[in-house]
Design a protein around this motif. Sequence first.
Motif, short mmCIF file in Angstrom:
data_model
loop_
_atom_site.label_atom_id
_atom_site.label_comp_id
_atom_site.label_asym_id
_atom_site.label_seq_id
_atom_site.Cartn_x
_atom_site.Cartn_y
_atom_site.Cartn_z
N ILE A 149 0.84 -1.20 0.00
CA ILE A 149 0.00 0.00 0.00
C ILE A 149 0.88 1.25 0.00
CG2 ILE A 149 -1.80 1.27 1.25
CD1 ILE A 149 -2.59 -1.43 2.54
N ASN A 150 0.62 2.14 -0.96
CA ASN A 150 1.36 3.41 -1.02
C ASN A 150 0.83 4.43 -0.02
OD1 ASN A 150 3.14 2.65 -3.06
ND2 ASN A 150 1.81 3.38 -4.70
N SER A 151 -0.48 4.50 0.09
CA SER A 151 -1.09 5.47 1.00
C SER A 151 -2.47 4.98 1.41
CB SER A 151 -1.21 6.84 0.33
OG SER A 151 -2.06 6.79 -0.80
N ILE A 201 -12.82 3.60 3.52
CA ILE A 201 -11.40 3.24 3.42
C ILE A 201 -10.92 3.50 2.00
CG2 ILE A 201 -9.71 1.36 3.61
CD1 ILE A 201 -11.58 0.00 5.59
N GLU A 202 -9.89 4.32 1.87
CA GLU A 202 -9.28 4.60 0.57
C GLU A 202 -7.84 4.12 0.60
OE1 GLU A 202 -7.80 8.63 -1.40
OE2 GLU A 202 -10.01 8.49 -1.44
N LEU A 203 -7.51 3.20 -0.28
CA LEU A 203 -6.18 2.60 -0.33
C LEU A 203 -5.60 2.71 -1.72
CD1 LEU A 203 -6.97 -0.72 1.60
CD2 LEU A 203 -5.85 1.31 2.54
N SER A 204 -4.34 3.16 -1.80
CA SER A 204 -3.65 3.25 -3.09
C SER A 204 -2.52 2.23 -3.11
CB SER A 204 -3.10 4.66 -3.31
OG SER A 204 -4.15 5.60 -3.38
N HIS A 205 -2.45 1.48 -4.20
CA HIS A 205 -1.45 0.42 -4.36
C HIS A 205 -0.56 0.73 -5.55
CE1 HIS A 205 -3.93 -2.20 -1.70
NE2 HIS A 205 -4.94 -1.61 -2.31
N PRO A 206 0.69 0.29 -5.53
CA PRO A 206 1.52 0.47 -6.72
C PRO A 206 1.05 -0.38 -7.90
CG PRO A 206 2.68 -0.83 -5.06
CD PRO A 206 1.45 -0.29 -4.41
N ASP A 266 -13.90 -21.13 -29.24
CA ASP A 266 -14.35 -21.94 -28.11
C ASP A 266 -13.10 -22.29 -27.33
OD1 ASP A 266 -15.43 -23.65 -26.28
OD2 ASP A 266 -16.43 -24.96 -27.73
N SER A 267 -12.84 -21.56 -26.25
CA SER A 267 -11.56 -21.71 -25.57
C SER A 267 -11.70 -21.50 -24.07
CB SER A 267 -10.53 -20.72 -26.13
OG SER A 267 -11.00 -19.39 -26.00
N ALA A 268 -10.63 -21.84 -23.37
CA ALA A 268 -10.57 -21.65 -21.92
C ALA A 268 -9.11 -21.44 -21.54
CB ALA A 268 -11.14 -22.85 -21.18
N GLY A 269 -8.88 -20.74 -20.44
CA GLY A 269 -7.51 -20.50 -20.03
C GLY A 269 -7.44 -19.46 -18.92
N LEU A 270 -6.34 -18.74 -18.91
CA LEU A 270 -6.07 -17.74 -17.87
C LEU A 270 -6.10 -16.35 -18.48
CD1 LEU A 270 -5.03 -17.15 -14.90
CD2 LEU A 270 -2.73 -17.19 -15.91
N VAL A 271 -6.78 -15.43 -17.80
CA VAL A 271 -6.68 -14.02 -18.15
C VAL A 271 -5.97 -13.30 -17.02
CG1 VAL A 271 -9.02 -13.55 -17.25
CG2 VAL A 271 -7.92 -11.90 -18.75
N THR A 272 -4.99 -12.49 -17.38
CA THR A 272 -4.25 -11.71 -16.39
C THR A 272 -4.54 -10.24 -16.63
OG1 THR A 272 -2.47 -13.35 -16.31
CG2 THR A 272 -1.96 -11.15 -15.48
N VAL A 273 -4.98 -9.56 -15.58
CA VAL A 273 -5.27 -8.14 -15.63
C VAL A 273 -4.30 -7.44 -14.68
CG1 VAL A 273 -7.00 -6.34 -15.35
CG2 VAL A 273 -7.71 -8.64 -16.07
N THR A 274 -3.58 -6.47 -15.20
CA THR A 274 -2.62 -5.72 -14.38
C THR A 274 -3.09 -4.28 -14.27
OG1 THR A 274 -0.81 -7.13 -15.15
CG2 THR A 274 -0.21 -5.06 -14.09
N SER A 275 -3.26 -3.83 -13.04
CA SER A 275 -3.75 -2.49 -12.76
C SER A 275 -2.63 -1.67 -12.12
CB SER A 275 -4.97 -2.57 -11.83
OG SER A 275 -5.45 -1.29 -11.52
N LYS A 276 -2.25 -0.58 -12.76
CA LYS A 276 -1.16 0.26 -12.27
C LYS A 276 -1.70 1.40 -11.40
CE LYS A 276 2.36 -1.73 -14.40
NZ LYS A 276 3.48 -2.35 -13.66
N ASN A 277 -1.09 1.54 -10.23
CA ASN A 277 -1.43 2.62 -9.29
C ASN A 277 -2.94 2.76 -9.06
OD1 ASN A 277 1.33 3.46 -8.90
ND2 ASN A 277 1.24 4.42 -10.92
N PRO A 278 -3.61 1.67 -8.75
CA PRO A 278 -5.05 1.78 -8.50
C PRO A 278 -5.36 2.32 -7.10
CG PRO A 278 -4.35 -0.47 -8.14
CD PRO A 278 -3.12 0.29 -8.60
N THR A 279 -6.46 3.03 -7.00
CA THR A 279 -6.99 3.46 -5.71
C THR A 279 -8.34 2.80 -5.50
OG1 THR A 279 -5.85 5.60 -5.76
CG2 THR A 279 -7.77 5.42 -4.32
N TYR A 280 -8.46 2.06 -4.41
CA TYR A 280 -9.71 1.41 -4.03
C TYR A 280 -10.37 2.28 -2.96
CZ TYR A 280 -9.37 -3.32 -6.10
OH TYR A 280 -9.35 -4.39 -6.95
#
Length: 245
Positions: free
Chosen positions: A94-96, A110-115, A135-149
């Motif tokens: 957590i950055n802040s 609660i507000e949290l910022s992550h790198p 017609d497929s199946a597998g892994l999806v990867t989502v990368t979120s930069k500097n998100p604030t929740y």
Amino acid sequence: MKLFLLLVIWVNTCTSLTLPSTFTKCDKRKSDFNECLSKAVQNAISQLAKPMEKYNLPSFEPFKFASLSPKSGKQIRSSSMKFKNYRIYGHTKINSSKVNMNFEDNTLTIELSHPELRYEIDYEAKGVMMVLPFDSAGLVTVTSKNPTYTLKFTLEQFVKNGKKYLRVSGTNMMIKPESMTFYYENLFKDKALNDEFNKEMSGSWKEILANFAAGYMDSYAKVYGDVFNHFLEVVPLVDLFEGVQ
């Protein structure tokens, strides 16, 4: 094993606990209460690289849940996509943090910022996309930069075994990232086509996030509300904060 875990949870819900010794207990009567709470929440979450089973707290590295329920049956493009087995990495970094507890209207914000947060999700997909059937199946990867929740919990008090407790009666959430990227493995057999699709998805991340928020954010917020509730079930109000009755 499942029976044992259920028994642990049942015992915990029947037993009141004090705040973990490594957590910070803030004094409601002091002027810097919310500042103290901001540091306390950040400190507590940073300790969840491993679960605290005694307190019904799961590991946040990764934070896992099975699925999300859409608000309405929406389709992505001309396809049917299903997602399951969510794994989220990065919550403990957590950055802040900024936390506000309002005892008058019983809300905790609660507000949290992550790198960075990384989501790994299993998908199944069938349909037509870019005029091509798949017609497929597998892994999806989502990368979120500097998100604030930002999570807002609506709370209510109840009494159990003569002690006051809090519980979550509602949860709202907003997510504001700096950018997002998407990568679906094996969606298309042709690697060049698959890479081009992922590039297009990443370029449209704002639209995709808005669609996700419209359909799934309530369900996603509830996941965190449930985790918080499991913790609140075993720690009475007087052990959460100083200066309360």
